[in-house]
Scaffold this motif. Structure first.
Motif, PDB file in Angstrom:
ATOM      1  N   ALA A 142       0.836  -1.209   0.000  1.00 23.89           N
ATOM      2  CA  ALA A 142       0.000   0.000   0.000  1.00 23.89           C
ATOM      3  C   ALA A 142       0.868   1.256   0.000  1.00 23.89           C
ATOM      4  CB  ALA A 142      -0.927  -0.002   1.216  1.00 23.89           C
ATOM      5  N   SER A 162      -6.294   0.545  -6.270  1.00 20.51           N
ATOM      6  CA  SER A 162      -7.259  -0.435  -5.757  1.00 20.51           C
ATOM      7  C   SER A 162      -7.272  -1.731  -6.547  1.00 20.51           C
ATOM      8  CB  SER A 162      -8.673   0.164  -5.704  1.00 20.51           C
ATOM      9  OG  SER A 162      -9.285   0.211  -6.971  1.00 20.51           O
ATOM     10  N   VAL A 262     -12.759  -6.993  -3.871  1.00 20.45           N
ATOM     11  CA  VAL A 262     -12.202  -5.949  -2.999  1.00 20.45           C
ATOM     12  C   VAL A 262     -11.754  -4.732  -3.804  1.00 20.45           C
ATOM     13  CG1 VAL A 262     -10.542  -5.447  -1.166  1.00 20.45           C
ATOM     14  CG2 VAL A 262     -11.496  -7.725  -1.374  1.00 20.45           C
ATOM     15  N   MET A 266     -12.654  -0.955  -2.395  1.00 19.54           N
ATOM     16  CA  MET A 266     -11.672   0.112  -2.204  1.00 19.54           C
ATOM     17  C   MET A 266     -12.035   1.346  -3.026  1.00 19.54           C
ATOM     18  SD  MET A 266      -8.084  -1.994  -2.241  1.00 19.54           S
ATOM     19  CE  MET A 266      -7.539  -2.929  -0.799  1.00 19.54           C
ATOM     20  N   GLY A 269     -14.893   3.243  -1.455  1.00 16.60           N
ATOM     21  CA  GLY A 269     -14.428   3.986  -0.288  1.00 16.60           C
ATOM     22  C   GLY A 269     -13.694   5.251  -0.676  1.00 16.60           C
ATOM     23  N   ALA A 270     -12.872   5.159  -1.723  1.00 15.38           N
ATOM     24  CA  ALA A 270     -12.130   6.335  -2.175  1.00 15.38           C
ATOM     25  C   ALA A 270     -13.067   7.427  -2.666  1.00 15.38           C
ATOM     26  CB  ALA A 270     -11.155   5.942  -3.283  1.00 15.38           C
ATOM     27  N   THR A 294     -14.204   1.714   8.198  1.00 15.58           N
ATOM     28  CA  THR A 294     -14.256   0.605   7.236  1.00 15.58           C
ATOM     29  C   THR A 294     -15.591  -0.115   7.305  1.00 15.58           C
ATOM     30  OG1 THR A 294     -11.857   0.276   7.276  1.00 15.58           O
ATOM     31  CG2 THR A 294     -13.203  -1.608   6.604  1.00 15.58           C
ATOM     32  N   GLU A 375      -7.127  -5.435   4.362  1.00 17.08           N
ATOM     33  CA  GLU A 375      -6.691  -4.632   3.209  1.00 17.08           C
ATOM     34  C   GLU A 375      -7.354  -3.253   3.217  1.00 17.08           C
ATOM     35  OE1 GLU A 375      -5.587  -7.994  -0.138  1.00 17.08           O
ATOM     36  OE2 GLU A 375      -7.682  -7.390   0.062  1.00 17.08           O
ATOM     37  N   LEU A 376      -8.641  -3.208   3.500  1.00 20.12           N
ATOM     38  CA  LEU A 376      -9.351  -1.925   3.521  1.00 20.12           C
ATOM     39  C   LEU A 376      -8.834  -1.037   4.642  1.00 20.12           C
ATOM     40  CD1 LEU A 376     -12.927  -3.304   2.827  1.00 20.12           C
ATOM     41  CD2 LEU A 376     -11.684  -1.713   1.340  1.00 20.12           C
ATOM     42  N   LEU A 379      -5.342   0.254   3.730  1.00 23.70           N
ATOM     43  CA  LEU A 379      -5.403   1.243   2.652  1.00 23.70           C
ATOM     44  C   LEU A 379      -5.851   2.596   3.174  1.00 23.70           C
ATOM     45  CD1 LEU A 379      -5.319   2.042  -0.350  1.00 23.70           C
ATOM     46  CD2 LEU A 379      -7.722   1.324  -0.486  1.00 23.70           C
ATOM     47  N   TYR A 380      -6.945   2.630   3.944  1.00 23.77           N
ATOM     48  CA  TYR A 380      -7.440   3.909   4.456  1.00 23.77           C
ATOM     49  C   TYR A 380      -6.433   4.556   5.395  1.00 23.77           C
ATOM     50  CZ  TYR A 380     -11.961   2.243   2.664  1.00 23.77           C
ATOM     51  OH  TYR A 380     -12.975   1.780   1.873  1.00 23.77           O
TER      52      TYR A 380
END
Length: 417
Positions: A142, A162, A262, A266, A269-270, A294, A375-376, A379-380
């Motif tokens: 990431a 993503s 996923v 992602m 979410g972005a 999340t 993973e989420l 990433l965030y």
């Protein structure tokens, strides 16, 4: 990307009341392609908890949280396959010697009690303990992806972050060459874009997926490594050693799921973060709240729509259904059900009450949910820690894709450097 065509209307069957008809094409609905979760919210507000749509050949849609939860746990009435495990085996046994066997994505296609036999070999591999071992590798990837685009003042988020992040991790787990990532993703996108229900065409697509992995599958039989393919070769099913057909059945399921779902979560979410700079600021100030963010992101933007097949003529929540009909589990609508979540359209990272159903429920609950959460979260965390306030590029509007997984086609982000 080719714009999908709205499917033709079909006639309402006699057993379907007119009051239960609601027009939704989960592949090509114009509202879905313009704003997938705006359309999901509209459906959640307007449609009956269980409705019938005249699109995609005509089928049931289970929209309410209660209906989705009940059907997900009721494998007697709602099967994951159009025919039973016993019927599948009879078809395979009736084939001439040497004839290619049909590919049956495992374990997702099998219902209890057979489902547990084929799911058990993967339980340990996808357990929370096993997934936690991957955290450092996931974080390093990431960081690498984010730092690569940071000086550019923007990125194509799906292509740059993503997609490569979860796909790379999955290919490493599975034991497939990471340098063929683009080829694999193109194949999965082609597979999910198809709407035909012809079994021969479906089998042809699954065979194409299996064939791209065949060399790796055969190589691991003789030279096992620390990966999923090797683990599956070492498994037994009802006392029988795994066969090439067994491994290919697993491979087509894990390949299509692991290389797509996923990615969309992602990207969704972005989009939300890019539209809400105040939320970005709050997350930068309070990184300890990332896991709550999340979970609310998963609820607000649930992205999978798994199919079920009515296994017998039955009544379900007052609705008459016929054997063989398809019933779509409308998870995006279930997680926007006002009967379960007050003000469901409001994003509230401090929301209390029932947990979301983004990963499904019952025996078929998503096997990869622990990995997806890790993973989420990572990433965030890394986006908030490394990027300045970012926003959507106003010159490149969002478009979405429908199907069994909803999400943006691409998300163009910008930030000041």
């Amino acid at each position: 990307m080719v714009q999908p065509v709205l499917s033709p209307l079909v006639e309402r069957p006699a057993h379907v009341p007119e009051a239960l008809v609601y027009d939704l094409d989960y592949y090509a609905d114009p509202g879905v392609l313009q704003d997938a979760h705006g359309r999901a919210l509209q459906v959640a507000k307007e449609a009956p908890g269980v409705f019938w749509t005249p699109r995609q050949g005509g089928h049931w849609v289970l929209r309410s949280h209660n209906a989705v939860f009940e059907a997900s746990r009721d494998t007697e009435r709602f099967s994951n396959a159009p025919i039973s495990f016993e019927q599948l085996q009879a078809i395979i046994e009736s084939l001439p010697e040497g004839a290619p066997k049909p590919l049956i994505p495992a374990p997702i296609t099998f219902d209890p009690p057979h489902h547990a036999v084929y799911r058990n070999p993967l339980q340990k591999a996808f357990s929370p303990k096993a997934m936690n071992v991957l955290k450092d590798n996931i974080r390093a990837l990431a960081v690498e992806l984010i730092e690569k685009v940071k000086p550019q003042g923007g990125c194509a988020f799906v292509k740059d972050i993503s997609e490569p992040m979860p796909v790379t991790i999955f290919l490493q787990m599975f034991g497939l060459p990471v340098d063929r990532q683009r080829e694999y993703r193109d194949l999965v996108e082609e597979h999910f874009a198809q709407t035909d229900k012809d079994p021969q065409l479906i089998q042809a697509r699954l065979r194409k997926v299996a064939d791209v992995m065949r060399d790796a599958i055969l190589e691991r039989k003789d030279n096992p490594q620390n990966d999923l393919i090797s683990l599956l070769w070492d498994s037994e099913f009802n006392g029988q050693k795994a066969t090439l057909h067994d491994i290919e059945n697993y491979a087509v399921m894990l390949f299509t799921a692991g290389l797509d779902t996923v990615v969309n979560g992602m990207a969704l979410g972005a989009v939300h973060l890019a539209k809400n700079p105040q939320l970005q600021a709050e997350m930068r100030a309070h990184p300890e709240k990332t896991s709550d963010l999340t979970e609310e992101m998963l609820r607000r933007y649930t992205f999978t729509l798994p199919p079920r097949f009515v296994a017998e003529d039955c009544e379900f929540q007052g609705v008459q259904m016929k054997k063989g009909e398809m019933a779509l589990l409308f998870l995006p609508g279930a997680d926007l059900d006002a009967a379960e979540y007050p003000n469901p359209e409001v994003f509230d990272a401090n929301r209390e009450g029932k947990p979301h159903i983004a990963f499904g429920a019952g025996p078929h609950r998503c096997l990869g949910s622990h990995l997806a959460r890790i993973e989420l979260n990572i990433l965030y965390e890394e986006m908030m820690a490394r990027l300045p306030e970012f926003r959507l590029d106003p010159d490149k509007p969002l478009t979405y894709h429908g199907g069994h997984v909803w999400g943006p086609n691409e998300v163009y982000l910008k930030w000041d450097v």
